[in-house]
Design an enzyme around this catalytic site. Structure first.
Site, PDB file in Angstrom:
ATOM      1  N   ASP A   1      20.593  15.266  51.209  1.00  0.00           N
ATOM      2  CA  ASP A   1      20.565  14.002  50.476  1.00  0.00           C
ATOM      3  C   ASP A   1      19.809  14.160  49.160  1.00  0.00           C
ATOM      4  O   ASP A   1      20.223  13.621  48.127  1.00  0.00           O
ATOM      5  CB  ASP A   1      19.916  12.904  51.314  1.00  0.00           C
ATOM      6  CG  ASP A   1      20.663  12.604  52.598  1.00  0.00           C
ATOM      7  OD1 ASP A   1      21.887  12.851  52.659  1.00  0.00           O
ATOM      8  OD2 ASP A   1      20.016  12.132  53.558  1.00  0.00           O
TER       9      ASP A   1
ATOM     10  N   ASP B   1      18.284  13.522  59.895  1.00  0.00           N
ATOM     11  CA  ASP B   1      17.405  13.077  58.812  1.00  0.00           C
ATOM     12  C   ASP B   1      15.972  13.200  59.297  1.00  0.00           C
ATOM     13  O   ASP B   1      15.700  13.073  60.490  1.00  0.00           O
ATOM     14  CB  ASP B   1      17.702  11.623  58.433  1.00  0.00           C
ATOM     15  CG  ASP B   1      19.033  11.458  57.720  1.00  0.00           C
ATOM     16  OD1 ASP B   1      19.452  12.393  57.011  1.00  0.00           O
ATOM     17  OD2 ASP B   1      19.644  10.386  57.871  1.00  0.00           O
TER      18      ASP B   1
END
Length: 178
Positions: free
Chosen positions: A138, A112
């Site tokens: 995401d 991330d």
């Protein structure tokens, strides 16, 4: 076929951006983009969204396989029905799911890197909210789910309008008793 290409593009962009982060930043390193509001931050997540269910790698791998099979099946069904928005939404969901699946399968964690920190005053009350760090996969998943909801609302409105029109036609022809 184009919807599978959309999914593949999401997958490629996701994996390319994650590779750039892993190759150029050390874990925890932050690069400000827009001050403290938006930063590129090298982070790893062994759980799901918002860090829940940490260290459940096999659970996520199995769930993702099921989701991918279901999405591909439903995508094919929607294409046969001539739908357009829903297949696009499903292609985003597919590409995002596969992007995070690859990370979990190969590394046991998801890369991330997009970090937003919201600081403002809301009716005189200070808001200080660091949004959980996320990635391109995401974003694709969230956008896909949002478009699925939008498609559902549009279909519901269309069906309601058609039902009203049918009732009006039946009333005009005298088929409905008052």
């Amino acid at each position: 076929m184009k919807y599978y290409i959309y999914a593949f593009i999401v997958l490629l962009v996701d994996q390319a951006t994650k590779w750039m982060i892993v190759s150029n930043l050390t874990l925890g390193e932050t690069v400000p983009v827009i001050g403290e509001f938006f930063q590129i931050t090298s982070h790893r997540n062994r759980g799901a969204a918002f860090g829940i269910l940490q260290n459940q790698r096999w659970f996520f791998l199995l769930i993702t396989v099921g989701v991918v099979v279901g999405v591909v099946w439903y995508l094919r069904k929607m294409l046969r029905e001539g739908k357009r928005l829903l297949p696009f939404a499903l292609s985003l969901l597919l590409g995002g799911a596969l992007g995070n699946f690859i990370d979990r399968a190969l590394f046991g964690e998801v890369v991330d890197f997009l970090y937003f920190h919201f600081r403002f005053s809301f009716f005189g009350y200070p808001v200080d909210y660091p949004y959980p760090i996320f990635n391109v996969a995401d974003m694709a998943i969230v956008t896909g789910v949002g478009l699925i909801f939008l498609d559902s609302i549009l279909a519901w409105r269309r069906e309601a309008r058609e039902a009203r029109e049918m009732s009006a036609r039946q009333a005009e022809s005298g088929d409905i008793q008052p």
